[in-house]
Design an enzyme around this catalytic site. Sequence first.
Site, PDB file in Angstrom:
ATOM      1  N   ASP A 177       0.909  -1.138   0.000  1.00  0.00           N
ATOM      2  CA  ASP A 177       0.000   0.000   0.000  1.00  0.00           C
ATOM      3  C   ASP A 177       0.950   1.189   0.000  1.00  0.00           C
ATOM      4  O   ASP A 177       1.520   1.529   1.036  1.00  0.00           O
ATOM      5  CB  ASP A 177      -0.880   0.002   1.248  1.00  0.00           C
ATOM      6  CG  ASP A 177      -1.892   1.143   1.200  1.00  0.00           C
ATOM      7  OD1 ASP A 177      -1.508   2.264   0.802  1.00  0.00           O
ATOM      8  OD2 ASP A 177      -3.065   0.923   1.538  1.00  0.00           O
ATOM      9  N   HIS A 178       1.146   1.790  -1.162  1.00  0.00           N
ATOM     10  CA  HIS A 178       2.271   2.732  -1.242  1.00  0.00           C
ATOM     11  C   HIS A 178       2.071   3.961  -0.360  1.00  0.00           C
ATOM     12  O   HIS A 178       3.018   4.658  -0.055  1.00  0.00           O
ATOM     13  CB  HIS A 178       2.602   3.101  -2.686  1.00  0.00           C
ATOM     14  CG  HIS A 178       1.575   3.964  -3.334  1.00  0.00           C
ATOM     15  ND1 HIS A 178       0.428   3.466  -3.866  1.00  0.00           N
ATOM     16  CD2 HIS A 178       1.527   5.296  -3.527  1.00  0.00           C
ATOM     17  CE1 HIS A 178      -0.296   4.453  -4.363  1.00  0.00           C
ATOM     18  NE2 HIS A 178       0.348   5.574  -4.177  1.00  0.00           N
ATOM     19  N   HIS A 240      -5.889   2.741   0.905  1.00  0.00           N
ATOM     20  CA  HIS A 240      -5.181   3.935   1.394  1.00  0.00           C
ATOM     21  C   HIS A 240      -5.954   4.713   2.474  1.00  0.00           C
ATOM     22  O   HIS A 240      -5.394   5.088   3.499  1.00  0.00           O
ATOM     23  CB  HIS A 240      -4.878   4.880   0.236  1.00  0.00           C
ATOM     24  CG  HIS A 240      -4.301   4.210  -0.963  1.00  0.00           C
ATOM     25  ND1 HIS A 240      -3.285   3.275  -0.873  1.00  0.00           N
ATOM     26  CD2 HIS A 240      -4.593   4.319  -2.283  1.00  0.00           C
ATOM     27  CE1 HIS A 240      -2.985   2.851  -2.088  1.00  0.00           C
ATOM     28  NE2 HIS A 240      -3.763   3.463  -2.970  1.00  0.00           N
TER      29      HIS A 240
END
Length: 489
Positions: A177-178, A240
Amino acid sequence: TEKPTALIMIFGATGDLAKRKLFPSLYRLYKRGKLSDRYAIIGVARRELTNDAFQKSVKTSIQAAIKDCDDLDSFVSHFYYHSHDVTDSSSYLSLKTMANDLDQHYQLDGNRIFYLAMAPEFFGTIAEHLKSDGLTEVSGFKRLVIEKPFGHDLESAKELNNQLRQAFSEDEVYRIDHYLGKEMVQNIEVIRFANAIFEPLWNNRYISNIQITSSEVLGVEERGRYYETSGALRDMVQNHMLQMVALLAMEPPIRLNTEEIRAEKVKVFRAMNMLEGEAVKENFVRGQYGRGTVDGVDVPAYREEQMVNPESNTETFVAGKLSIDTFRWKGVPFYIRTGKKMAAKSTKIVIQFKDIPMNLYYQTEKTLNPNLLVIHIQPEEGITLYLNAQKAGENVETTPVKLNFANSGIDGNTPEAYERLLYDCMRGDATNFTHWDEVSLSWSFVDKISEVWENTKAENFPNYEAGSMGPRKADELLEKDGFFWWPVD
Ligand code: NAD
């Protein structure tokens, strides 16, 4: 600390993510001296390419992303290419031979990272082949890095997870999950747990509401086909947005290690009040952009984009009100909103504190501004604290003051999310990757909302103008509670 050594296989090495993020990030790690000389990269993709041509394309993508890069030749000399259709069983054996040879040549201690930077429909197949064709039989560590989306709903996520788990154990799976690699997202914990002045106030006695906005200026661009099957809820909220909620809401972990932090985040997901049926309609708002003007340019409506159904029911905007039913948070709404083709590109968190018990500084009907703590995630990075102080020379008149900490100015030296995450994975630190328990709980929450939305046509789509901050209903969501979205400036 010892520098990590590994063979990294990138599946999808001619794709957008590999070129824009992965190659430049690996290069930055190399430049910062964080990689040992014992590394090798195998790029895997369908197209036929020589090693030479692959190395050239790696160089080109690094040059496009980073201004001054020297040493590129020696850096890319560790890159190899394997042309390979991932659905074709026969090519895994030659990939294995190549991997074993490189392992020997560079003395990689049998450490292997498999990075799946490809369309998600291939994730399961690749993992199965890696095991059945012996690529996961290594003397060192083996880790699987997997891009989003992790499933389409809880059912498909479970299925995918089961496939992956045939070949890798939970602690070998690194789900990207950047957002968790972003400097200021990581800073949420530091702000909370390294300061004496916030944590005592971090609860329903002192916080009135929390607002998380992640707005994009871009639309769906060329990704219409994918987006039609996803929408903002699955694309942004399930991962996110809920991850940011968890970091804001979690209890202080007893230690800053992977297990303890993840365990606290999981508790937040478990405490999230599940919405069903009517409650979805009351607490969640969906939107889809119509035509409008963005940066002075007229832009088409979502339904006019390439590969999009002209009667699409897909949401490009979501706003929602979440409740976390714990002693700490009961009664504090967490508002989230995210969307495409909005007025600004910005991700930020506003923590609004409650009003003081009585205001001594009344001037007629004027009231004090509440204290706000704003965490700027992107594009600016930093924190702002809004206080009230006295204007110079005036008597009992207050004026808002901003205490600002900008995390910029370090000029491109803050590591990119992907750089941190790759490094973490090489070191075996999974803290900033999502555990299966987090994925499954957040899908359970999101599935209930999709269910309602999929079964009722959004009669008013498109309901916000491109270049605006979303539909009117998203404002009403807060107005009902006596709040408003703090402007994103
Ligand atoms: P892309 O379409 O640009 O690249 C796909 C890659 O897969 C190419 O290298 C292609 O050659 C390869 N490929 C396709 N079919 C193949 C097959 N049968 N055998 C072997 N190789 C094959 O995709 P992308 O944008 O790089 O995205 C990759 C993944 O990363 C996706 O899961 C996406 O959701 C995720 N992701 C991408 C971004 C981004 O900025 N691009 C951001 C976040 C997540």
